[in-house]
Write a protein that holds these residues in place. Sequence first.
Motif, mmCIF file in Angstrom:
data_model
loop_
_atom_site.group_PDB
_atom_site.id
_atom_site.type_symbol
_atom_site.label_atom_id
_atom_site.label_comp_id
_atom_site.label_asym_id
_atom_site.label_seq_id
_atom_site.Cartn_x
_atom_site.Cartn_y
_atom_site.Cartn_z
ATOM 1 N N HIS A 240 -25.232 -93.793 13.088
ATOM 2 C CA HIS A 240 -25.675 -92.261 12.644
ATOM 3 C C HIS A 240 -26.234 -91.545 13.591
ATOM 4 O O HIS A 240 -26.271 -90.351 13.957
ATOM 5 C CB HIS A 240 -26.225 -92.316 11.391
ATOM 6 N N ASN B 43 -33.986 -92.673 4.134
ATOM 7 C CA ASN B 43 -33.448 -91.607 3.153
ATOM 8 C C ASN B 43 -31.893 -92.387 2.598
ATOM 9 O O ASN B 43 -31.660 -92.225 1.477
ATOM 10 C CB ASN B 43 -33.428 -90.407 3.479
ATOM 11 N N GLN B 44 -31.141 -92.547 3.748
ATOM 12 C CA GLN B 44 -29.782 -93.081 3.433
ATOM 13 C C GLN B 44 -29.860 -94.352 2.564
ATOM 14 O O GLN B 44 -28.995 -94.644 1.772
ATOM 15 C CB GLN B 44 -29.099 -93.354 4.683
ATOM 16 N N ASP C 254 -34.409 -90.824 8.305
ATOM 17 C CA ASP C 254 -33.067 -90.477 7.977
ATOM 18 C C ASP C 254 -32.507 -91.852 7.564
ATOM 19 O O ASP C 254 -31.724 -91.795 6.509
ATOM 20 C CB ASP C 254 -32.221 -89.995 9.060
ATOM 21 N N SER C 255 -32.873 -93.088 8.048
ATOM 22 C CA SER C 255 -32.242 -94.093 7.656
ATOM 23 C C SER C 255 -32.930 -94.757 6.384
ATOM 24 O O SER C 255 -32.322 -95.247 5.398
ATOM 25 C CB SER C 255 -32.621 -95.147 8.808
ATOM 26 N N GLY D 151 -28.060 -98.257 8.101
ATOM 27 C CA GLY D 151 -27.457 -97.742 6.934
ATOM 28 C C GLY D 151 -27.309 -98.689 5.996
ATOM 29 O O GLY D 151 -26.739 -98.200 4.657
ATOM 30 N N ARG E 39 -30.427 -93.903 -1.037
ATOM 31 C CA ARG E 39 -29.175 -93.455 -1.751
ATOM 32 C C ARG E 39 -28.281 -94.874 -1.929
ATOM 33 O O ARG E 39 -27.667 -94.939 -3.008
ATOM 34 C CB ARG E 39 -28.537 -92.500 -0.968
ATOM 35 N N GLU E 40 -28.057 -95.564 -0.936
ATOM 36 C CA GLU E 40 -27.180 -96.606 -0.840
ATOM 37 C C GLU E 40 -27.412 -97.733 -1.870
ATOM 38 O O GLU E 40 -26.768 -98.637 -2.504
ATOM 39 C CB GLU E 40 -27.064 -96.909 0.714
ATOM 40 N N GLN F 181 -18.187 -93.009 7.633
ATOM 41 C CA GLN F 181 -19.205 -93.885 6.896
ATOM 42 C C GLN F 181 -20.563 -93.888 8.154
ATOM 43 O O GLN F 181 -20.682 -93.712 9.381
ATOM 44 C CB GLN F 181 -18.802 -95.515 7.310
ATOM 45 N N TYR F 182 -21.698 -93.867 7.173
ATOM 46 C CA TYR F 182 -23.059 -93.749 7.913
ATOM 47 C C TYR F 182 -23.330 -94.580 8.839
ATOM 48 O O TYR F 182 -23.637 -94.215 9.977
ATOM 49 C CB TYR F 182 -24.121 -93.854 6.863
#
Length: 319
Positions: A107, A60-61, A57-58, A32, A64-65, A3-4
């Motif tokens: 992450h 980007n995640q 990065d967060s 996340g 998606r989430e 899990q991220y």
Amino acid sequence: MQQYHRPALLDEVIEFLNPQPGQIFVDCTLGGAGHTKAILSRIIPGGCVIGIDRDQDSINQAQRELENFKENVILVRRDFADLDAILEELSIESVNGVLMDLGVSSHQLDEPERGFSFQSPAPLDMRMDRSQPETAAGLVNRLSEKELADLIYIHSDERWSRRIARAIVRAREKSPITTTTELAEIVASAVPGGRREKIHPATRTFQALRIAVNREMEALDKALEAAARALAIGGRMCVISYHSLEDRKVKQFFVAGSGRCQCPPELPVCICGRKQFLKVLTRRPVVPGDEEIEANPRARSAKLRCAEKVGLRDREGKE
């Protein structure tokens, strides 16, 4: 698949924030997006969450989430210290709730190249926003012995800060310190009996450097003030901290906001002029239970404090 990021104290945060359809919330530390997703599921239709994070990065995640909620979420890559400006740019005058989940996310710890952990060799980085110029290596190799000792002590209460700073300066005279494991070994060698402690002797030094690199305490001061101004009357603020420095700062802000007189007891009348703009909802911090700690060991040090806005807070941070 790992899990991220597993959100800490999720049920408790939702209980205190009490999100309702149509309301507006700010997640100042998106990570996340676990907390944000839970809030979004309760404020639709019509609601919105502004998710802030300085780590690309967060962002980007989270994209998606939160794909299924994209009409109800605004993602902003900024420091949460800029909360005032962010809301002004979005033409949002007030919000119903603000969440801050402080510290480094799972992450970030799990990616060696970020340099937050010393579990494996990695560049000594520690930047949450990798576009900023200053890294932990920069501080370690540039600051004077006294500056290093003060930084380590102030941001971690490390009792051996002077010995650690001296060891760092001696080591860098031979060659620059560039990796996490190299620094961890230098710190361990400087702490008497450190290898027998429950936590690694470098843990507090790494915490101090991370806080300094990312200017976390300064950002928290600004964010708390901005959140108090942004909340609508009856709106709530929840803050999760992971070490005593953060928790102390949040507690002091909430106490000040509660209007409690801070004058010395020997004074016959109050002269501090404190006025209430917050009602503290957590007399003591809420901590995770055994079941949550077993499922998510990184939540073991989490402390949640919450307050409700009951009075105005002006743009200068004065009542």
